[in-house]
Design an enzyme around this catalytic site. Structure first.
Site, mmCIF file in Angstrom:
data_model
loop_
_atom_site.group_PDB
_atom_site.id
_atom_site.type_symbol
_atom_site.label_atom_id
_atom_site.label_comp_id
_atom_site.label_asym_id
_atom_site.label_seq_id
_atom_site.Cartn_x
_atom_site.Cartn_y
_atom_site.Cartn_z
ATOM 1 N N TYR A 1 6.088 1.760 2.811
ATOM 2 C CA TYR A 1 5.610 0.782 1.820
ATOM 3 C C TYR A 1 4.425 1.358 1.039
ATOM 4 O O TYR A 1 4.379 1.280 -0.193
ATOM 5 C CB TYR A 1 5.209 -0.497 2.545
ATOM 6 C CG TYR A 1 4.717 -1.614 1.656
ATOM 7 C CD1 TYR A 1 5.605 -2.378 0.905
ATOM 8 C CD2 TYR A 1 3.361 -1.929 1.581
ATOM 9 C CE1 TYR A 1 5.155 -3.428 0.093
ATOM 10 C CE2 TYR A 1 2.900 -2.969 0.777
ATOM 11 C CZ TYR A 1 3.798 -3.711 0.042
ATOM 12 O OH TYR A 1 3.351 -4.755 -0.756
ATOM 13 N N LYS B 1 4.274 2.025 -3.004
ATOM 14 C CA LYS B 1 3.322 1.361 -3.900
ATOM 15 C C LYS B 1 2.404 2.378 -4.590
ATOM 16 O O LYS B 1 1.930 2.154 -5.699
ATOM 17 C CB LYS B 1 2.509 0.318 -3.135
ATOM 18 C CG LYS B 1 3.360 -0.874 -2.674
ATOM 19 C CD LYS B 1 3.986 -1.608 -3.850
ATOM 20 C CE LYS B 1 4.733 -2.858 -3.449
ATOM 21 N NZ LYS B 1 5.323 -3.579 -4.591
ATOM 22 N N SER C 1 -0.155 -2.625 -4.414
ATOM 23 C CA SER C 1 -0.740 -3.226 -3.210
ATOM 24 C C SER C 1 -1.957 -2.407 -2.808
ATOM 25 O O SER C 1 -2.059 -1.221 -3.161
ATOM 26 C CB SER C 1 0.298 -3.172 -2.077
ATOM 27 O OG SER C 1 -0.327 -3.369 -0.824
#
Ligand SMILES: NC(=O)c1ccc[n+]([C@@H]2O[C@H](COP(=O)([O-])OP(=O)(O)OC[C@H]3O[C@@H](n4cnc5c(N)ncnc54)[C@H](O)[C@@H]3O)[C@@H](O)[C@H]2O)c1
Length: 267
Positions: free
Chosen positions: A170, A174, A157
């Site tokens: 998150y 990633k 991402s």
């Protein structure tokens, strides 16, 4: 001269034909294929002649997806963070389709919260799915693909590269996916495995994962708004198809952004 034109037209025609069935005989396991990007990729791969394993914890949507794919699809219940599930998923794939050519590590979760709001429990849960799940996916993919070669595609991402303060765990998970991809690509190169491992770095994608942001807001459709920070799942699926196909045979260890210049525009 005429002959040359004729033969180049013929080549182009053949090329077009080849592009239509780019996935003939390929078997691809996609995690998180019951929804969003993974579901779009499953359909795009089948459209190009592949057979796909829809691997997801969501049995209801996973089976519904496979129903739409027909005989080219197989549902396997897989929790990507569970090693036993991976063993079973690969075994079931071989039993059903006879071989495996690519693994797309797409499943993931997106909990929000900045560093001050994120509990250790939330952090560990996010890392255990997004990072551990991709680690296991790469490990089992290498085991399955090392004899014949193949492709691994990992979904990271822009959060792995930009700050995104509201996505603390998150972003870190990633970042781990992107670093692991480079490591796996180098490992496979050193061993001469002919396994390519690449990362896709999407910006925003209009899927259930981000529905809280885009739903009800038509301005966020890229078809209507060239500055939209959201693309459609198929925009990512198209790159997945390319990275699985033999057309990308010399692309290995790459990080490919699909973000409409979001990262470069940050300066
Ligand atoms: N949507 C975006 O804006 C966006 C942006 C950048 C990156 N991504 C990444 O793209 C990938 C796909 O996201 P999406 O937007 O399609 O999400 P989505 O929520 O629509 O789909 C995710 C799928 O993963 C499955 N899943 C979740 N945890 C799992 C687990 N432990 N084991 C197996 N399956 C599990 C879910 O059941 C679901 O079917 C994710 O890795 C996501 O982080 C998405």
């Amino acid at each position: 001269m005429n002959l040359r034109i004729h033969s180049s037209q013929k080549q182009l025609k053949n090329k077009g034909r080849a592009l239509k069935n780019r996935m003939q005989d390929k078997v691809v396991l996609i995690t998180g294929a019951a929804s969003g990007v993974g579901q779009a990729a499953a359909q795009a791969l089948v459209d190009q002649g592949a057979r796909v394993v829809v691997a997801d914890i969501d049995e209801h949507n996973g089976r519904e997806t496979v129903q739409r794919l027909g005989e080219a699809g197989l549902f396997v219940r897989l929790n990507i963070a569970d090693e036993y599930d991976w063993e079973q998923a690969v075994a079931v794939t071989y039993a059903h389709f006879g071989h495996l050519d690519a693994v797309v590590n797409n499943a993931g979760i997106l909990p929000t919260g900045d560093i001050e709001q994120t509990s250790l429990q939330d952090w560990r849960r996010t890392l255990s799915i997004n990072a551990d799940g991709t680690f296991l996916g790469c490990k089992y993919a290498i085991q399955a693909l090392r004899e014949k070669g193949g492709a691994i595609v990992n979904l990271a991402s822009t959060a792995a590269v930009a700050g995104h303060p509201g996505m603390c765990a998150y972003s870190a998970s990633k970042g781990a996916v992107a670093a692991l991809t480079r490591n796996v690509a180098a490992h496979c190169l050193n061993h001469g495995y002919r396994i390519r491992c690449n990362t896709i770095i999407p910006g925003g994608v209009r899927t259930p994962m981000t529905a809280a942001i885009w739903s009800g807001n038509d301005d966020l459709s890229f078809a209507d708004n060239p500055k939209s920070p959201f693309c459609e799942p198929l925009d990512i699926a198209n790159l997945i198809v390319f990275l699985v196909s033999d057309e990308s045979r010399y692309i290995n260890g790459a990080e490919m952004r699909v973000d409409n210049a979001f990262l470069v525009a940050l300066g």
